[in-house]
Write a protein that holds these residues in place. Sequence first.
Motif, PDB file in Angstrom:
ATOM      1  N   LEU A 162       0.827  -1.203   0.000  1.00  0.00           N
ATOM      2  CA  LEU A 162       0.000   0.000   0.000  1.00  0.00           C
ATOM      3  C   LEU A 162       0.867   1.262   0.000  1.00  0.00           C
ATOM      4  CD1 LEU A 162      -2.728  -1.165   2.561  1.00  0.00           C
ATOM      5  CD2 LEU A 162      -2.915  -1.066   0.070  1.00  0.00           C
ATOM      6  N   MET A 163       2.010   1.192   0.674  1.00  0.00           N
ATOM      7  CA  MET A 163       2.933   2.337   0.668  1.00  0.00           C
ATOM      8  C   MET A 163       3.457   2.600  -0.741  1.00  0.00           C
ATOM      9  SD  MET A 163       4.925   1.364   4.200  1.00  0.00           S
ATOM     10  CE  MET A 163       6.389   2.284   3.774  1.00  0.00           C
ATOM     11  N   CYS A 164       3.816   1.531  -1.447  1.00  0.00           N
ATOM     12  CA  CYS A 164       4.296   1.691  -2.822  1.00  0.00           C
ATOM     13  C   CYS A 164       3.174   2.172  -3.740  1.00  0.00           C
ATOM     14  CB  CYS A 164       4.882   0.373  -3.338  1.00  0.00           C
ATOM     15  SG  CYS A 164       6.672   0.197  -3.034  1.00  0.00           S
ATOM     16  N   MET A 165       1.974   1.639  -3.546  1.00  0.00           N
ATOM     17  CA  MET A 165       0.835   2.113  -4.338  1.00  0.00           C
ATOM     18  C   MET A 165       0.668   3.629  -4.200  1.00  0.00           C
ATOM     19  SD  MET A 165      -2.298  -0.587  -3.878  1.00  0.00           S
ATOM     20  CE  MET A 165      -2.463  -2.051  -4.900  1.00  0.00           C
TER      21      MET A 165
ATOM     22  N   ASP B  54      -6.681   3.250  -7.310  1.00  0.00           N
ATOM     23  CA  ASP B  54      -7.360   4.466  -6.858  1.00  0.00           C
ATOM     24  C   ASP B  54      -8.386   4.125  -5.781  1.00  0.00           C
ATOM     25  OD1 ASP B  54      -8.301   7.044  -6.656  1.00  0.00           O
ATOM     26  OD2 ASP B  54      -9.459   6.979  -8.511  1.00  0.00           O
ATOM     27  N   PHE B  55      -9.140   3.056  -5.983  1.00  0.00           N
ATOM     28  CA  PHE B  55     -10.145   2.639  -5.007  1.00  0.00           C
ATOM     29  C   PHE B  55      -9.482   2.230  -3.694  1.00  0.00           C
ATOM     30  CE2 PHE B  55     -13.080  -0.177  -2.896  1.00  0.00           C
ATOM     31  CZ  PHE B  55     -14.331   0.385  -3.133  1.00  0.00           C
ATOM     32  N   CYS B  56      -8.407   1.451  -3.773  1.00  0.00           N
ATOM     33  CA  CYS B  56      -7.700   0.995  -2.567  1.00  0.00           C
ATOM     34  C   CYS B  56      -7.219   2.168  -1.723  1.00  0.00           C
ATOM     35  CB  CYS B  56      -6.497   0.129  -2.944  1.00  0.00           C
ATOM     36  SG  CYS B  56      -6.919  -1.523  -3.511  1.00  0.00           S
ATOM     37  N   LEU B  57      -6.729   3.201  -2.383  1.00  0.00           N
ATOM     38  CA  LEU B  57      -6.095   4.305  -1.673  1.00  0.00           C
ATOM     39  C   LEU B  57      -7.078   5.367  -1.196  1.00  0.00           C
ATOM     40  CD1 LEU B  57      -2.975   4.917  -3.974  1.00  0.00           C
ATOM     41  CD2 LEU B  57      -3.062   3.632  -1.821  1.00  0.00           C
ATOM     42  N   HIS B  58      -8.150   5.586  -1.937  1.00  0.00           N
ATOM     43  CA  HIS B  58      -8.948   6.786  -1.712  1.00  0.00           C
ATOM     44  C   HIS B  58     -10.424   6.539  -1.387  1.00  0.00           C
ATOM     45  CE1 HIS B  58      -5.718   8.126  -4.714  1.00  0.00           C
ATOM     46  NE2 HIS B  58      -5.346   8.575  -3.528  1.00  0.00           N
ATOM     47  N   ASP B  59     -10.897   5.327  -1.524  1.00  0.00           N
ATOM     48  CA  ASP B  59     -12.311   5.083  -1.259  1.00  0.00           C
ATOM     49  C   ASP B  59     -12.528   4.732   0.215  1.00  0.00           C
ATOM     50  OD1 ASP B  59     -14.934   3.354  -1.225  1.00  0.00           O
ATOM     51  OD2 ASP B  59     -14.939   4.427  -3.131  1.00  0.00           O
ATOM     52  N   LYS B  60     -13.546   5.333   0.798  1.00  0.00           N
ATOM     53  CA  LYS B  60     -13.846   5.115   2.217  1.00  0.00           C
ATOM     54  C   LYS B  60     -14.154   3.651   2.512  1.00  0.00           C
ATOM     55  CE  LYS B  60     -17.173   6.478   5.788  1.00  0.00           C
ATOM     56  NZ  LYS B  60     -18.392   7.291   6.086  1.00  0.00           N
ATOM     57  N   LYS B  61     -14.828   2.977   1.580  1.00  0.00           N
ATOM     58  CA  LYS B  61     -15.181   1.577   1.799  1.00  0.00           C
ATOM     59  C   LYS B  61     -13.933   0.711   1.928  1.00  0.00           C
ATOM     60  CE  LYS B  61     -17.905   1.352  -1.867  1.00  0.00           C
ATOM     61  NZ  LYS B  61     -18.079   2.767  -2.244  1.00  0.00           N
TER      62      LYS B  61
ATOM     63  N   GLY C 295     -18.348  -1.734  -6.041  1.00  0.00           N
ATOM     64  CA  GLY C 295     -18.137  -0.875  -7.204  1.00  0.00           C
ATOM     65  C   GLY C 295     -16.671  -0.644  -7.539  1.00  0.00           C
ATOM     66  N   VAL C 296     -15.820  -1.616  -7.285  1.00  0.00           N
ATOM     67  CA  VAL C 296     -14.392  -1.464  -7.574  1.00  0.00           C
ATOM     68  C   VAL C 296     -14.169  -1.542  -9.085  1.00  0.00           C
ATOM     69  CG1 VAL C 296     -12.081  -2.373  -7.153  1.00  0.00           C
ATOM     70  CG2 VAL C 296     -13.826  -2.517  -5.356  1.00  0.00           C
ATOM     71  N   PRO C 297     -13.480  -0.588  -9.682  1.00  0.00           N
ATOM     72  CA  PRO C 297     -13.231  -0.630 -11.130  1.00  0.00           C
ATOM     73  C   PRO C 297     -12.497  -1.918 -11.544  1.00  0.00           C
ATOM     74  CG  PRO C 297     -12.700   1.540 -10.270  1.00  0.00           C
ATOM     75  CD  PRO C 297     -12.965   0.664  -9.083  1.00  0.00           C
TER      76      PRO C 297
END
Length: 519
Positions: free
Chosen positions: A283-286, A369-376, A406-408
């Motif tokens: 996650l840090m690298c992402m 983007d979803f992993c890093l920024h989505d509240k869910k 709703g993950v892309p």
Amino acid sequence: MARENHAVPRQYTKQLYLNKTISNTRIFGLKFIKYVFFLVLIYILQFTSIFLHTNYLLKPCENVGDILKLKQNIAHIQPQNQVLFHDTSNLSNVMLNNKIQLIKRASDLKTDMTSSGRAHRDHIYKKFFKVPKNMKNVNCKRIFNGNDTGKYKRAFKNNVTNNVNNSNIKPEEVTPEDYITMARDCSAFIGNRRYITHHLTEEERDFPIAYSILMYTNVEQTERLLRAIYRPQNVYCLHVDAKTDDKIYKALTDISKCFENVFVLNERINVTWGEISVLEPELMCMKALWKRNKLWKYFINLTGQEFPLKTNSEIVKILKAYNGSNDVEATIADFKDRCMTSNPTLPPPYGIKVTKGAVHVAVSRGFVDFCLHDKKAQEILSWMRFSCKIPDEAFFTTLNHNRQLGVPGSYKGYPETTKMSDRRKPYLARFKNRIHSKLHHWVCKGRYVRGMCVLSIGDLPLLAKRPELFANKFHLEDEPVTIGCLEELMFNRTRDEYLGKRTFDTKWHSMLGFVLGKL
């Protein structure tokens, strides 16, 4: 009654005739001017058309892609036998001659630029591919064909000479100190280590990939992995385990300074198998990759003990065929009691069905983007920290197999990985030979470590034919010939692709179930 005389006076008749003559002259003059203007307009339009098709010729060709564009533009400019102006006046002839001269000039430029393209292609070939990359004193071709594997393995294990040419086959180890010294001269390091610093094709240039590499031992094996997958358009994030010797960290940091698109994380996590610490560096690298580069299309996470089974061009073609879908392993059948909350009032958030799968993925930018920024995603990760025994094997796969999130690029079908022969949901991101796999039953020619086969020379014939992107795992210190022969194989395939001698079809990939069934 006498008829009245209406005769017009002679002087009035002359004036009327003169006025009529002047009027006719003006009309003729206007028609002539219109005709000339019409011819000039046609000439301007045709000249502009030719110029628009040929103005690219005046620009320098920087790569093979420019040469291909040049050929496409030139194809529109061909001399024609038909007469463009049916008027036989001098103006028409001059205009036609000018066009013929312009076409001739464009044809000459085409010849010059085609020669320039060949020269550029020859330059790239000489720089990266002219000198073969062969294992010293080892015939990798025979090994890939299933021959001599036992002989080379015994020769290395006993550290004796090769029976073929009486030369030692054990390669010399490259230490962290060696890398620190070599990296002081970046130009020499890149050249001597034979990094491919050109995108090679437009398709590769226009489809950059983001990589993370998590390593904890053997700087040479990690550097050779980086070299195998390196292209200037890609971007690479490296994490060095907190337990790893500082010399290795410095060596990799110094190496990264030789490239604009390679960096090492300053923060170092003490990674422990089965804990959330396995997931944290990913996650840090992402996060770092997301901020550093806005152009990459897909993210692939690796460890320092893996190696590619596909060239960069093949990986790009496969990811393009995925069309935004995510390649993530999943199982429900073999997943029992991995995520149990101690508080029954805190069930899995958002009604998710937790699945199990390898942490190693090939996912779209939208997934990251979803992993890093989505509240869910953040709430699910927080829940898994305290509820799942091995959270790194649950987070990515759960996000990808719960369509309500709703993950892309996530999968809408049943979350169970299938065999390669079953197109519904095979897993291509990684080749792994697990000791108790229910999908595959391959003989491990190396040895098992924690239920995973450490691949050996004897596995090379199988690896050369596998459809996966990367293979896990290798120990360079135990099996240097294995990685050396894979390096030679990837080099030869990349060279043949560049020369147009090797093609790769992705129709099968584009028809996979997780591609057709993506959200």
